[in-house]
Motif scaffolding. Sequence first.
Motif, PDB file in Angstrom:
ATOM      1  N   PRO A 127     -15.776  31.340  63.939  1.00 44.48           N
ATOM      2  CA  PRO A 127     -14.418  31.314  64.511  1.00 44.48           C
ATOM      3  C   PRO A 127     -14.060  29.972  65.145  1.00 44.48           C
ATOM      4  N   LEU A 128     -15.061  29.136  65.394  1.00 40.15           N
ATOM      5  CA  LEU A 128     -14.789  27.825  65.982  1.00 40.15           C
ATOM      6  C   LEU A 128     -14.185  26.866  64.962  1.00 40.15           C
ATOM      7  N   THR A 129     -14.441  27.116  63.668  1.00 39.90           N
ATOM      8  CA  THR A 129     -13.986  26.186  62.633  1.00 39.90           C
ATOM      9  C   THR A 129     -13.169  26.850  61.531  1.00 39.90           C
ATOM     10  N   ASP A 130     -13.257  28.177  61.402  1.00 43.49           N
ATOM     11  CA  ASP A 130     -12.594  28.902  60.316  1.00 43.49           C
ATOM     12  C   ASP A 130     -11.434  29.711  60.895  1.00 43.49           C
ATOM     13  N   PRO A 131     -10.193  29.346  60.588  1.00 44.06           N
ATOM     14  CA  PRO A 131      -9.037  30.068  61.157  1.00 44.06           C
ATOM     15  C   PRO A 131      -9.038  31.562  60.826  1.00 44.06           C
ATOM     16  N   ALA A 132      -9.441  31.912  59.590  1.00 48.80           N
ATOM     17  CA  ALA A 132      -9.450  33.337  59.215  1.00 48.80           C
ATOM     18  C   ALA A 132     -10.474  34.101  60.047  1.00 48.80           C
ATOM     19  N   ALA A 133     -11.645  33.492  60.227  1.00 42.68           N
ATOM     20  CA  ALA A 133     -12.672  34.144  61.048  1.00 42.68           C
ATOM     21  C   ALA A 133     -12.221  34.250  62.497  1.00 42.68           C
ATOM     22  N   ARG A 134     -11.483  33.240  62.967  1.00 39.61           N
ATOM     23  CA  ARG A 134     -10.976  33.266  64.347  1.00 39.61           C
ATOM     24  C   ARG A 134     -10.004  34.431  64.538  1.00 39.61           C
ATOM     25  N   GLU A 135      -9.097  34.617  63.590  1.00 34.41           N
ATOM     26  CA  GLU A 135      -8.121  35.705  63.712  1.00 34.41           C
ATOM     27  C   GLU A 135      -8.797  37.069  63.630  1.00 34.41           C
ATOM     28  N   ARG A 136      -9.790  37.167  62.752  1.00 36.33           N
ATOM     29  CA  ARG A 136     -10.501  38.444  62.652  1.00 36.33           C
ATOM     30  C   ARG A 136     -11.242  38.729  63.963  1.00 36.33           C
ATOM     31  N   ALA A 137     -11.874  37.717  64.530  1.00 34.70           N
ATOM     32  CA  ALA A 137     -12.587  37.903  65.793  1.00 34.70           C
ATOM     33  C   ALA A 137     -11.625  38.319  66.900  1.00 34.70           C
ATOM     34  N   ARG A 138     -10.445  37.704  66.920  1.00 33.29           N
ATOM     35  CA  ARG A 138      -9.463  38.063  67.946  1.00 33.29           C
ATOM     36  C   ARG A 138      -8.991  39.502  67.785  1.00 33.29           C
ATOM     37  N   ALA A 139      -8.785  39.927  66.539  1.00 35.69           N
ATOM     38  CA  ALA A 139      -8.334  41.297  66.306  1.00 35.69           C
ATOM     39  C   ALA A 139      -9.386  42.300  66.766  1.00 35.69           C
ATOM     40  N   LEU A 140     -10.645  41.997  66.477  1.00 33.84           N
ATOM     41  CA  LEU A 140     -11.721  42.891  66.900  1.00 33.84           C
ATOM     42  C   LEU A 140     -11.833  42.928  68.415  1.00 33.84           C
ATOM     43  N   ALA A 141     -11.715  41.769  69.058  1.00 31.43           N
ATOM     44  CA  ALA A 141     -11.813  41.729  70.516  1.00 31.43           C
ATOM     45  C   ALA A 141     -10.655  42.474  71.163  1.00 31.43           C
ATOM     46  N   GLN A 142      -9.458  42.339  70.602  1.00 31.68           N
ATOM     47  CA  GLN A 142      -8.302  43.053  71.150  1.00 31.68           C
ATOM     48  C   GLN A 142      -8.493  44.560  71.045  1.00 31.68           C
ATOM     49  N   ALA A 143      -9.168  45.005  69.980  1.00 32.61           N
ATOM     50  CA  ALA A 143      -9.439  46.437  69.841  1.00 32.61           C
ATOM     51  C   ALA A 143     -10.396  46.930  70.921  1.00 32.61           C
ATOM     52  N   ASP A 144     -11.167  46.012  71.501  1.00 30.53           N
ATOM     53  CA  ASP A 144     -12.121  46.382  72.545  1.00 30.53           C
ATOM     54  C   ASP A 144     -11.507  46.303  73.936  1.00 30.53           C
ATOM     55  N   GLY A 145     -10.231  45.859  74.026  1.00 36.90           N
ATOM     56  CA  GLY A 145      -9.553  45.860  75.315  1.00 36.90           C
ATOM     57  C   GLY A 145      -9.139  44.473  75.759  1.00 36.90           C
ATOM     58  N   PRO A 146      -8.259  44.405  76.746  1.00 41.18           N
ATOM     59  CA  PRO A 146      -7.720  43.102  77.181  1.00 41.18           C
ATOM     60  C   PRO A 146      -8.774  42.185  77.785  1.00 41.18           C
TER      61      PRO A 146
ATOM     62  N   ALA B 266     -11.825  28.674  73.158  1.00 44.46           N
ATOM     63  CA  ALA B 266     -11.115  27.474  73.602  1.00 44.46           C
ATOM     64  C   ALA B 266     -12.064  26.417  74.145  1.00 44.46           C
ATOM     65  N   ASP B 267     -13.126  26.855  74.838  1.00 42.25           N
ATOM     66  CA  ASP B 267     -14.035  25.891  75.466  1.00 42.25           C
ATOM     67  C   ASP B 267     -15.419  26.518  75.611  1.00 42.25           C
ATOM     68  N   PRO B 268     -16.198  26.572  74.517  1.00 40.75           N
ATOM     69  CA  PRO B 268     -17.512  27.219  74.584  1.00 40.75           C
ATOM     70  C   PRO B 268     -18.434  26.651  75.663  1.00 40.75           C
ATOM     71  N   PRO B 269     -18.564  25.326  75.815  1.00 43.66           N
ATOM     72  CA  PRO B 269     -19.487  24.826  76.844  1.00 43.66           C
ATOM     73  C   PRO B 269     -19.120  25.283  78.252  1.00 43.66           C
TER      74      PRO B 269
END
Length: 359
Positions: free
Chosen positions: A119-138, A149-152
């Motif tokens: 998800p850090l480099t692949d936009p499609a993977a980033r959107e999928r990760a966001r959708a899954l996280a949103q399903a787990d709650g705010p 946004a800032d892993p370190p």
Amino acid sequence: MSLTVDISTLAPGGVRFAPSPLAELTAMLHVLSEPGHHPPRQDWARSVRAGLDASLAARLSAADCLWRTTRADFLLPPVPAATLAEELDALDRLTDEKFVAGALCLAVGADPTRPDGSPLTDPAARERARALAQADGPRAAAFLDALLADPPAVRGRLRRLWEECEGAFFAEHWQRVRPALAADARHKTELFRRFGLTGALPAVSACLSLDASGQRIVVDKIYDGTTSARDGLTFVPSAFGHPHLLVVHAAGWQPVVHYPVPEPGLPQPMPLDLTSRRLAALAHPTRLRLAHTLSRGPRTTLELAASWKLTAPEVSRHLAVLKRAGLLRTRRRGRYVLHELDLEATARIGTDLVETMLR
């Protein structure tokens, strides 16, 4: 339904048993987040929560998507160390891509065997990760957005959070449970040395076994999955883990089995197939009626047939199903065979079902 670990290419010396401070810390954090999963630990959870600084409690809540539902893969170290600091140092050596991948291997619908792009480099993977996280709650969605946004920065805050937990409560409880966990690991290591996995696995958990080929470990789970232990296999005992039996099985991660050590008063986990048989046995209305009668005292087959206007062969067939499910006790009195419902086994069905789902 089961999770399998392929050990056909496991190198000699690739199996280890060792306690892990990081794994136990996050087991404790899970208990604090979900005390309902751990009835024997609820008093402990209330006591620890009452003593937490408000700021620390808020920061733990903001990050609990890493341990509340399940455990992020990097929280179960494949090479446990003696101290929490050493294990946190090992975490620091993970790349951002690996760390983020481990954070995403959560129970929010992700397929742990699917090699998605980062998800850090692949936009499609980033959107999928966001959708899954949103399903787990705010909170999970907010945590993921910050991590992407800032892993370190997030990794640094997490390390400081866990170090603060060590001073607030973990060091005290780790000092108390560590000797028992180390002793359990030594005992399992000796069993493995003498008898191999055939002897060690049943001692680890009744939910672990070898298949007929001896090339795969079968983990009694309610979902299906597979992984390979080519690079090693680690078993980590836990004092705070019951009833969970966690297995790291995502692609690219060495398998780790995090298992609860036996505790006085806590029963052994019930195999999924036996729980299923018991539920199915009592789902039939005739067997439920027979169980109703047998719960009040022993009866013969003929007495049961007369009570419910059934034939003796019909009753015998239903009793055989109850007996195969382990819900019936029989004894002989003279020339009569008496049947009686095993009340303890029957009363445990609900608990066994919940623990199976939580496992």
